[in-house]
Design an enzyme around this catalytic site. Structure first.
Site, PDB file in Angstrom:
ATOM      1  N   LYS A 107      81.385 -93.847 -64.268  1.00 51.09           N
ATOM      2  CA  LYS A 107      80.615 -95.077 -64.103  1.00 51.09           C
ATOM      3  C   LYS A 107      80.583 -95.917 -65.383  1.00 51.09           C
ATOM      4  O   LYS A 107      80.216 -97.086 -65.352  1.00 51.09           O
ATOM      5  CB  LYS A 107      79.204 -94.751 -63.627  1.00 51.09           C
ATOM      6  CG  LYS A 107      79.206 -94.246 -62.175  1.00 51.09           C
ATOM      7  CD  LYS A 107      77.796 -94.015 -61.650  1.00 51.09           C
ATOM      8  CE  LYS A 107      77.807 -93.698 -60.168  1.00 51.09           C
ATOM      9  NZ  LYS A 107      78.278 -92.324 -59.886  1.00 51.09           N
ATOM     10  N   ASP A 108      80.983 -95.321 -66.517  1.00 49.72           N
ATOM     11  CA  ASP A 108      81.086 -96.096 -67.754  1.00 49.72           C
ATOM     12  C   ASP A 108      82.075 -97.257 -67.615  1.00 49.72           C
ATOM     13  O   ASP A 108      81.857 -98.320 -68.186  1.00 49.72           O
ATOM     14  CB  ASP A 108      81.545 -95.196 -68.912  1.00 49.72           C
ATOM     15  CG  ASP A 108      80.419 -94.309 -69.423  1.00 49.72           C
ATOM     16  OD1 ASP A 108      79.249 -94.746 -69.396  1.00 49.72           O
ATOM     17  OD2 ASP A 108      80.704 -93.170 -69.841  1.00 49.72           O
TER      18      ASP A 108
END
Ligand SMILES: *Cc1c(COP(=O)(O)O)cnc(C)c1O
Length: 435
Positions: A107-108
């Site tokens: 999700k970064d």
């Protein structure tokens, strides 16, 4: 590039509007009005480019003139400042590791790119942007670390007390600067309800410039296409041309980005979606009827989704053609017991410690190979570092997890979180009084 709503293709907005509003009013999702095709020569020579160069080509095709290329280049250099390596476990099985960013989860990619795009569009003196986000674990950390220090923005993260892991909580509560955490005496659904109510509150919206860091934001989807191209480039550099990606899936944003990459011209043989017992999509691919169910709690809790919100995007990419969908995607579903066996197998066979989500990706890739033997690389996506899921991994295996240095450093920082009830008026006055 304009973006339309999947519910109404005549409704078209600019990239900036799609980013700040996340969801069209008709509750569809934003999609690019045309799927840009990458030059065949670029694909043929893709192994010559770096991740950041690939990202720039892909992003500028999808975004167009809304962000000049030189600005987009700086956004990418700043946001995508970590690698996504492909590692072979044996001659035909590889893992694409997506957990080398600051929150140790894929999700970064989405959160860091989105935060910088929002910061970019915010500069023109229109006041501080207030980002609200509810998290069950991984999203909050990526958003917190993604927005940390991004000028013109501040972030309020709500998380359910006692329901996130130690590393996850530390990522939410040790930041300071423009990030603050609210520890809610309640469930993830309670957190989400507070955020939703805030967006609907006229008084709050009159004073604050509220926006959501929701996972369905188009600025989170776009950067997730980058690593599919990058994985393919790494394989091609090793002489491998045929690839099947196996993606552990919950909300189907990750695999949705892969399918978008495919539609843009990435030559992938097939996609496999692995799910936990939240099996709405596997059932759909079998029966042809989409029948969502309430979510069930599992070991792979970031995939506990009963009604995957990105599915409409995938349908849109294939114009709802079920035969075509089945040609490109297969799906398999696994229980917690099977997931545990897979984590054990990965460790015993390859000395590889995987988080439960990643283990489901592995299982689905293996299952597809069994059904479709052939010469191709089966690449499963590792969506998070195992250090984030100590309670879901067998103790003897977890003992082999190397804590990334950043994670152990967090333990020494003081936790700062505001305790809150599920009372909306209390939350509202908290928001109004942040100076
Ligand atoms: C969010 C998440 C997933 C699910 O990704 P989707 O895009 O929702 O399908 C899988 N694994 C981990 C570790 C996650 O954080």
């Amino acid at each position: 590039m304009k973006f339309y709503s999947t519910n109404n293709k005549d409704l078209r907005v600019s990239f900036q509007d799609a980013v700040f509003h996340s969801l069209p009013q008709d509750r569809g999702l934003y999609m690019p009005e045309v799927i840009p095709q990458l030059a065949p020569l670029f694909i043929r020579n893709i192994q010559q480019y770096s991740l950041q160069e690939i990202a720039l080509t892909v992003a500028s095709a999808l975004i167009g003139d809304d962000i000049p290329k030189s600005d987009l280049k700086s956004i990418i250099a700043d946001a995508i400042n970590f690698d996504a390596p492909v590692k072979f476990l044996d001659s035909e099985t590889a893992v694409l590791e997506l957990f080398h960013g600051p929150s140790y989860a894929f999700k970064d990619f989405g959160a860091r790119f989105m935060s910088r795009v929002m910061g970019y569009f915010s500069k023109k003196g229109d006041g501080l942007l207030d980002v609200l986000v509810a998290t069950s674990g991984d999203t909050g950390g990526a958003v917190a670390l993604g927005f940390l220090g991004v000028e013109g923005t501040r972030v309020t993260i709500l998380y359910p007390k006692g329901k996130v892991s130690k590393v996850q909580e530390e990522q939410l509560t040790t930041n300071g600067q423009n990030i603050r955490a609210v520890e809610v005496e309640g469930t993830f659904d309670d957190c989400q309800a507070l955020v939703k109510q805030a967006f609907g509150d006229a008084e709050l919206n009159a004073v604050l410039r509220l926006t959501s860091a929701n996972s369905i934001n188009i600025a989170r989807l776009i950067p997730q296409t980058f690593y599919y191209f990058w994985a393919y480039a790494q394989l091609k550099a090793q002489g491998v041309d045929d690839v099947v990606f196996s993606v552990p899936s919950g909300n189907f944003g990750n695999i949705g980005a892969g399918l978008l990459a495919y539609r843009m011209g990435l030559p992938v043989k097939h996609f496999v979606a692995g799910t936990n017992v939240n099996d709405t999509v596997p059932r759909f691919l079998k029966s042809g009827s989409y029948d969502p169910k309430p979510s069930i709690q599992t070991l792979a809790n970031a995939m506990d989704v009963g009604d995957p919100s990105n599915w409409v995007r995938i349908k849109d990419l294939f114009q709802g053609n079920l035969d075509e969908l089945r040609y490109v995607i297969s799906s398999y579903t696994y229980t917690d017991e099977e997931t545990q066996v897979a984590m054990k197998e990965l460790f015993e066979k390859y000395s590889y410690v995987a988080c439960p989500h990643t283990a489901i990706g592995y299982l689905a890739g293996q299952a597809y190979r069994k059904d479709h033997p052939g010469a191709y690389a089966s690449v499963f996506l590792s969506t998070a570092h195992p250090c984030k899921f100590p309670d879901a991994i067998d103790k003897a295996i977890f003992a082999n997890v190397e804590q990334p240095k950043g994670a152990s450093d967090l333990s020494n920082k003081p936790k700062v979180a505001t305790a809150a009830s599920i009372d909306f008026e209390e939350f509202k006055s908290y928001l109004l009084n942040w100076k």
